[in-house]
Design a protein around this motif. Structure first.
Motif, PDB file in Angstrom:
ATOM      1  N   LEU A  99       9.386 -65.404 -29.284  1.00  0.00           N
ATOM      2  CA  LEU A  99      10.548 -66.110 -28.738  1.00  0.00           C
ATOM      3  C   LEU A  99      11.668 -66.162 -29.765  1.00  0.00           C
ATOM      4  O   LEU A  99      12.824 -65.894 -29.450  1.00  0.00           O
ATOM      5  N   ALA A 100      11.322 -66.445 -31.009  1.00  0.00           N
ATOM      6  CA  ALA A 100      12.324 -66.543 -32.069  1.00  0.00           C
ATOM      7  C   ALA A 100      12.996 -65.203 -32.355  1.00  0.00           C
ATOM      8  O   ALA A 100      14.151 -65.167 -32.779  1.00  0.00           O
ATOM      9  N   SER A 101      12.281 -64.115 -32.117  1.00  0.00           N
ATOM     10  CA  SER A 101      12.836 -62.795 -32.434  1.00  0.00           C
ATOM     11  C   SER A 101      13.698 -62.215 -31.308  1.00  0.00           C
ATOM     12  O   SER A 101      14.319 -61.165 -31.491  1.00  0.00           O
ATOM     13  N   LEU A 102      13.762 -62.881 -30.167  1.00  0.00           N
ATOM     14  CA  LEU A 102      14.574 -62.369 -29.058  1.00  0.00           C
ATOM     15  C   LEU A 102      16.046 -62.380 -29.433  1.00  0.00           C
ATOM     16  O   LEU A 102      16.567 -63.373 -29.914  1.00  0.00           O
ATOM     17  N   GLN A 103      16.701 -61.279 -29.182  1.00  0.00           N
ATOM     18  CA  GLN A 103      18.142 -61.207 -29.415  1.00  0.00           C
ATOM     19  C   GLN A 103      18.907 -61.769 -28.226  1.00  0.00           C
ATOM     20  O   GLN A 103      19.826 -62.547 -28.386  1.00  0.00           O
ATOM     21  N   ASP A 104      18.534 -61.354 -27.036  1.00  0.00           N
ATOM     22  CA  ASP A 104      19.265 -61.760 -25.849  1.00  0.00           C
ATOM     23  C   ASP A 104      18.318 -62.108 -24.703  1.00  0.00           C
ATOM     24  O   ASP A 104      18.408 -63.168 -24.126  1.00  0.00           O
ATOM     25  N   ALA A 105      17.421 -61.191 -24.391  1.00  0.00           N
ATOM     26  CA  ALA A 105      16.523 -61.373 -23.259  1.00  0.00           C
ATOM     27  C   ALA A 105      15.213 -60.640 -23.544  1.00  0.00           C
ATOM     28  O   ALA A 105      15.184 -59.704 -24.342  1.00  0.00           O
ATOM     29  N   PRO A 106      14.128 -61.052 -22.896  1.00  0.00           N
ATOM     30  CA  PRO A 106      12.849 -60.365 -23.104  1.00  0.00           C
ATOM     31  C   PRO A 106      12.859 -58.957 -22.533  1.00  0.00           C
ATOM     32  O   PRO A 106      13.691 -58.620 -21.691  1.00  0.00           O
ATOM     33  N   ALA A 107      11.906 -58.157 -22.974  1.00  0.00           N
ATOM     34  CA  ALA A 107      11.792 -56.772 -22.515  1.00  0.00           C
ATOM     35  C   ALA A 107      11.448 -56.695 -21.031  1.00  0.00           C
ATOM     36  O   ALA A 107      11.802 -55.731 -20.359  1.00  0.00           O
ATOM     37  N   ALA A 108      10.745 -57.713 -20.519  1.00  0.00           N
ATOM     38  CA  ALA A 108      10.351 -57.748 -19.113  1.00  0.00           C
ATOM     39  C   ALA A 108      10.328 -59.198 -18.647  1.00  0.00           C
ATOM     40  O   ALA A 108      10.113 -60.110 -19.445  1.00  0.00           O
ATOM     41  N   THR A 109      10.571 -59.389 -17.365  1.00  0.00           N
ATOM     42  CA  THR A 109      10.474 -60.725 -16.786  1.00  0.00           C
ATOM     43  C   THR A 109       9.633 -60.660 -15.525  1.00  0.00           C
ATOM     44  O   THR A 109       9.509 -59.585 -14.941  1.00  0.00           O
TER      45      THR A 109
END
Length: 141
Positions: free
Chosen positions: A27-37
């Protein structure tokens, strides 16, 4: 340990609900959004220790608040309204998968405490659920 047990509970949902379920580092390493939702991120938000019950050594109940951030995307609506509608079902499934269960390292059953909107932007909605999951710290002299 309890975070890993919550993650395992969410990954064990059948049929699967989440594309990925990870911890605080991801979660902390997310820049903008996760790779998949939909994505889920599980972490300890807060802990409060009770009184030590041993004269020598340690036996202490800890009340842990566990956060589960759910990230949902629906590109049909950049304002987030469509994603918010989609996230409602995932919230209920997540609450049902965790509340009332007792992970192996927990001292009691997990309880749902509440939820809140974290962010809504560019078709993504981030919603955080909070659960209470007590456990014991124990050591012997």
């Amino acid at each position: 340990m309890i975070v890993d047990e919550f993650i395992a509970q969410l990954l064990a949902l059948d049929p699967p609900v989440f594309s990925l379920v990870e911890g605080i580092a991801e979660l902390a390493s997310l820049q903008d959004a996760p790779a998949a939702t939909p994505a889920g991120y599980v972490f300890i938000k807060e802990e409060a220790g009770g009184e030590n019950r041993r004269i020598t050594g340690l036996l202490q109940r800890v009340e842990a608040d566990i956060g589960v951030v759910i990230v949902m995307q629906n590109v049909s609506d950049n304002a987030g309204g469509a994603a918010m509608a989609d996230i409602e079902a995932i919230k209920l499934t997540t609450i049902g998968a965790i509340a009332g269960t007792q992970p192996p390292s927990a001292a009691d059953t997990a309880e749902y405490i509440g939820g809140q909107l974290v962010r809504a932007r560019n078709g993504y909605v981030w919603w955080e659920l909070t659960f209470s999951a007590p456990y014991y710290l124990e050591s012997k002299p």
